[in-house]
Design a protein around this motif. Structure first.
Motif, short mmCIF file in Angstrom:
data_model
loop_
_atom_site.label_atom_id
_atom_site.label_comp_id
_atom_site.label_asym_id
_atom_site.label_seq_id
_atom_site.Cartn_x
_atom_site.Cartn_y
_atom_site.Cartn_z
N ARG A 29 1.13 -1.25 0.02
CA ARG A 29 -0.06 0.42 0.15
C ARG A 29 0.51 1.28 0.27
O ARG A 29 0.46 2.36 -0.21
CB ARG A 29 -1.30 0.04 1.60
CG ARG A 29 -1.52 -1.47 1.50
CD ARG A 29 -2.48 -1.28 2.76
NE ARG A 29 -3.86 -0.45 2.98
CZ ARG A 29 -3.54 0.15 4.03
NH1 ARG A 29 -2.68 0.33 4.38
NH2 ARG A 29 -5.01 1.56 3.81
N VAL A 31 3.46 1.37 -2.13
CA VAL A 31 4.17 2.24 -3.05
C VAL A 31 3.44 3.38 -4.13
O VAL A 31 4.46 4.53 -4.15
CB VAL A 31 3.67 0.65 -4.37
CG1 VAL A 31 4.40 1.54 -5.15
CG2 VAL A 31 4.74 -0.74 -3.61
N CYS A 32 1.80 2.91 -4.05
CA CYS A 32 1.49 4.82 -4.43
C CYS A 32 0.24 4.63 -3.97
O CYS A 32 -0.87 3.47 -4.11
CB CYS A 32 1.64 4.32 -6.21
SG CYS A 32 0.73 3.19 -7.02
N ARG A 33 -0.48 5.42 -4.72
CA ARG A 33 -2.39 5.42 -4.47
C ARG A 33 -2.62 4.46 -5.43
O ARG A 33 -3.49 3.90 -4.61
CB ARG A 33 -3.17 7.13 -4.88
CG ARG A 33 -2.72 8.13 -4.34
CD ARG A 33 -2.81 9.21 -4.63
NE ARG A 33 -1.96 10.57 -3.76
CZ ARG A 33 -2.25 11.03 -3.12
NH1 ARG A 33 -3.54 10.92 -2.47
NH2 ARG A 33 -1.25 12.01 -2.37
N HIS A 34 -2.32 4.22 -6.63
CA HIS A 34 -2.78 3.46 -7.25
C HIS A 34 -3.37 1.99 -6.49
O HIS A 34 -4.31 1.22 -6.39
CB HIS A 34 -2.81 3.58 -9.33
CG HIS A 34 -3.64 2.46 -9.24
ND1 HIS A 34 -4.45 2.19 -9.68
CD2 HIS A 34 -2.73 1.40 -9.82
CE1 HIS A 34 -4.66 0.95 -10.61
NE2 HIS A 34 -3.81 0.43 -10.93
N TRP A 35 -1.89 1.60 -6.38
CA TRP A 35 -1.95 0.50 -5.17
C TRP A 35 -2.83 0.18 -4.44
O TRP A 35 -3.24 -1.28 -3.96
CB TRP A 35 -0.12 0.02 -4.84
CG TRP A 35 0.22 -0.41 -6.33
CD1 TRP A 35 -0.31 -0.41 -7.40
CD2 TRP A 35 1.29 -1.36 -6.47
NE1 TRP A 35 1.17 -0.97 -8.54
CE2 TRP A 35 1.42 -0.95 -7.81
CE3 TRP A 35 2.15 -2.70 -5.51
CZ2 TRP A 35 2.59 -2.16 -8.43
CZ3 TRP A 35 2.63 -3.44 -6.31
CH2 TRP A 35 3.22 -3.31 -7.39
N ARG A 36 -2.56 1.42 -3.41
CA ARG A 36 -3.16 1.42 -1.84
C ARG A 36 -5.05 0.57 -2.40
O ARG A 36 -5.21 0.22 -1.68
CB ARG A 36 -3.25 2.28 -1.58
CG ARG A 36 -3.75 2.52 0.35
CD ARG A 36 -3.48 3.69 0.71
NE ARG A 36 -3.75 4.68 0.10
CZ ARG A 36 -4.30 5.82 0.22
NH1 ARG A 36 -3.10 6.04 2.13
NH2 ARG A 36 -4.24 6.66 -0.02
N ASP B 166 3.41 8.83 -5.59
CA ASP B 166 2.44 10.22 -5.60
C ASP B 166 2.13 10.06 -4.37
O ASP B 166 0.87 11.27 -4.07
CB ASP B 166 1.93 9.86 -6.56
CG ASP B 166 0.65 8.74 -6.28
OD1 ASP B 166 0.95 7.81 -5.44
OD2 ASP B 166 -0.35 8.44 -6.99
N TYR B 167 2.88 9.53 -3.11
CA TYR B 167 2.17 9.94 -1.63
C TYR B 167 2.69 11.17 -1.71
O TYR B 167 4.43 11.61 -1.45
CB TYR B 167 2.61 8.87 -0.83
CG TYR B 167 1.85 7.84 -0.51
CD1 TYR B 167 0.36 7.73 -0.67
CD2 TYR B 167 2.04 6.65 -1.26
CE1 TYR B 167 -0.63 7.14 -0.44
CE2 TYR B 167 1.25 5.36 -0.71
CZ TYR B 167 -0.05 6.17 -0.51
OH TYR B 167 -0.88 4.68 -0.65
#
Lengths: 414, 186
Positions: A29, A31-36, B166-167
């Motif tokens: 989670r 890694v990036c927003r999409h993955w989360r 992108d966090y």
């Protein structure tokens, strides 16, 4: 290539995530927003309420029971977990539990079985390179997990000498290459305990001047000094244990007989400390006395449950009701700490509800357990896969210097 | 690849041979033709099996506009290799639901097959396998990608797969807090 992941079909993404064990999957989670969002929306919740597992050895075979209700009185043993047939032997002991996986050691074969009781999957782990026969005690082994990478390792810390590790998925045991101070000896009966990606044990210098908690980083296998025990272990102490609570802190428990005016009082007392590494990791960690568990001495002998003694807000205790060894009835109790603890930190054992009852109990050990779908098939390569086979054997390959799995019936490599 | 098998036969057998040809011709998005065993195609791809059964296979090359030539070459290569390998228990398929279906271990040749692929080719193959309903090939390619994640930190995964973080710092810290321990007791 980042946009590759945007194009990857949702089903395929699921197929990939499905192959990642649940704890490292949770880390993905980050890694990036999409993955989360994919992980949160489309994979099952991976954190479950841990339960107490009672590992009971009776007349012949060991049994594992799950206890999920710590607040009401039970006259029963709890829900029995199905163990593989190969584990149903007098000489089988529990090395430890990690994320719902059980690691069992077979004393006579000197090998290990890792089991997920939910899926029924199991994995055979070969004996350490130098066969130790039945002489090595089970407390020299530990089952460890590294949350950041999802690595599982079985760690062998002999009382003196090299530390060996077996990473699930590898085919062979390895010696830890980073140096361990040779003069340090592991203090037996402490056992090994795993939390937060490290394996802990207690070591002493040859003159028993001090007792130190050592740790092995499960990933890079570095051995470091952690803390000195809050008290020196002496002759008046009955037993001592290093374990963890569910919050990832180290717990040190010491059992002793209280003496008063030179007179030995009936009943066993125990002190339980927690290693508080503080909010900032700059300060050296400090042992904080959590409670002193007192057996009134009026009733039947009672003691703390081991190795898993602190289960969240509860302290686990055991009481032996009658007889010796083979016809002994043992009950397991859970005592709510903040309710039972007096201002001076004393917890009286009597009166806490019995959450499990075991007849003909030779030994009872407690562990933390969660139900998990953690797949073991991922680690089946390199000759550890036993599939549905209930019997297997090992043959030492001198050339490759490792044990190879044999099926018993056909004597062929599995 | 041999395309003209069955042609040049006697006129009366020709029609029969056309219908019974043991290969099918597939056309990639960039117009390249590939020949693959009909038996393997039908066995390994639910989509191709449906097309073969439904008679929508074009002898001059069935258009697969979603699949580039490199990926299609890999698909065909996989089908042919598969036809030559000894089927084992590992190939028995089952329906997939999250977490419950057993994992099908790739066989040695399948591991080698995906190991030699570049990242891009591997991802193209995942898409192609998904499009063609090739469960087994999807298993093998997804297995490979999940192995590439094994033992890596989120940073390393971003690097390997070239994913942009992108966090914000604060968000990352918050998620890390949630992950602090393997167990929660409250």
């Amino acid at each position: 290539m980042g946009d590759r992941w945007d194009h990857i079909p949702a089903d395929a993404f699921m197929e990939i995530l499905r192959r990642v064990p649940s704890s490292p999957r949770r880390r993905l989670r980050l890694v990036c927003r999409h993955w989360r969002s994919v992980i949160d929306d489309r994979t099952p919740a991976t954190q479950a309420q841990p339960m107490v597992l009672a590992f009971v050895v009776g007349h012949d075979v060991p049994c594992a029971y799950v206890l999920d209700d710590l607040t009401t009185e039970h006259g029963t043993s709890g829900r029995e977990l199905k163990l593989p047939r190969a584990a149903l032997d007098w000489g089988v002991s529990m090395v430890g539990t990690c994320n719902g996986l059980l690691c069992l050691r077979r004393r006579w074969e000197d090998d290990f079985i890792v089991v997920n009781p939910v899926t029924g999957e199991k994995l055979a782990v070969p004996p350490p390179p130098e066969p130790h026969g039945g002489s090595q005690k089970a407390d020299a082994y530990g089952f460890a997990y590294h949350p950041a990478t999802g690595l599982y390792k079985i760690v062998h810390v002999p009382w003196i000498g090299e530390v060996n590790v077996f990473a699930l998925g590898d085919g062979a045991w390895r010696e830890v290459t980073l140096p361990v101070p040779i003069w340090l000896r592991r203090v037996p009966s402490f056992g090994l305990t795993n939390v937060g990606g490290a394996m802990y044990w207690v070591a002493t210098d040859p003159h028993f001047q001090s007792h130190s908690v050592m740790s092995l980083d499960v990933k890079d296998e570095r051995v470091v000094f952690v803390a000195t025990l809050p008290v020196r272990i002496g002759l008046t102490h009955l037993s001592w244990h290093l374990t963890t609570d569910l919050r990832g802190r180290l717990v040190f428990a010491l059992c002793f007989r209280e003496t008063k005016q030179g007179r030995m009082l009936k009943g066993i007392h125990a002190k339980v400390w927690i290693l508080d590494d503080g909010e900032t990791s700059k300060n050296p960690p400090e042992w904080v006395l959590l409670c002193t568990v007192v057996d009134s001495g009026q009733e039947l002998p009672q003691g703390i449950a081991l190795p898993h003694v602190i289960h969240g807000e509860h302290i686990l205790t055991t009481q032996a009701r009658a007889g010796y060894e083979y016809d002994r009835r043992v009950s397991l109790h859970a005592c709510h700490l903040s309710e039972a603890r007096t201002l001076d930190g004393v917890v009286r054992m009597e009166g806490s509800p019995s959450i499990g009852m075991y007849d003909a109990c030779r030994s009872l050990q407690t562990f933390a357990y969660v139900e998990t779908m953690e797949p073991l098939a991922l680690y089946r390569g390199n000759g550890c896969g036993i599939g549905d086979s209930e019997e297997w054997d090992w043959r030492f390959d001198g050339g490759e210097r490792r044990w190879k799995l044999m099926s018993c019936s056909s004597s062929s490599l599995l | 690849m041999e395309v003209d098998k069955g042609k040049g036969e006697a006129e009366e057998t020709r029609k029969v041979a056309e219908a019974d040809r043991d290969t099918v011709t597939l056309k990639s998005s960039d117009g390249k033709l590939f020949e693959v065993s009909k038996e393997a195609a039908a066995r390994l791809s639910t989509v191709l099996a449906g097309m073969i059964a439904g008679g929508s296979i074009d002898d001059n090359g069935t258009d697969l506009k979603q699949i580039g030539s490199e990926a299609l070459e890999n698909v065909v290569d996989y089908c042919n290799k598969h036809a030559n390998s000894i089927p084992s228990a590992a190939l028995i398929s089952s329906s997939i639901s999250f977490n419950t279906a057993p994992f099908k271990e790739p066989e040695e040749w399948e591991r080698k097959f995906v190991d030699r692929l570049s990242h891009d080719a591997l991802f193209d193959l995942v898409e192609a396998a998904n499009f063609l309903g090739m469960e087994r090939l999807l298993d093998v390619t997804c297995h490979k990608i999940s192995e590439m994640m094994k033992g890596k930190s989120p940073d390393q995964i971003r690097e390997v797969f070239n994913i942009k973080n992108d966090y914000t710092k604060e968000e990352l810290e918050e998620i890390r807090q949630e992950l602090a321990w393997a167990f929660y007791d409250d």
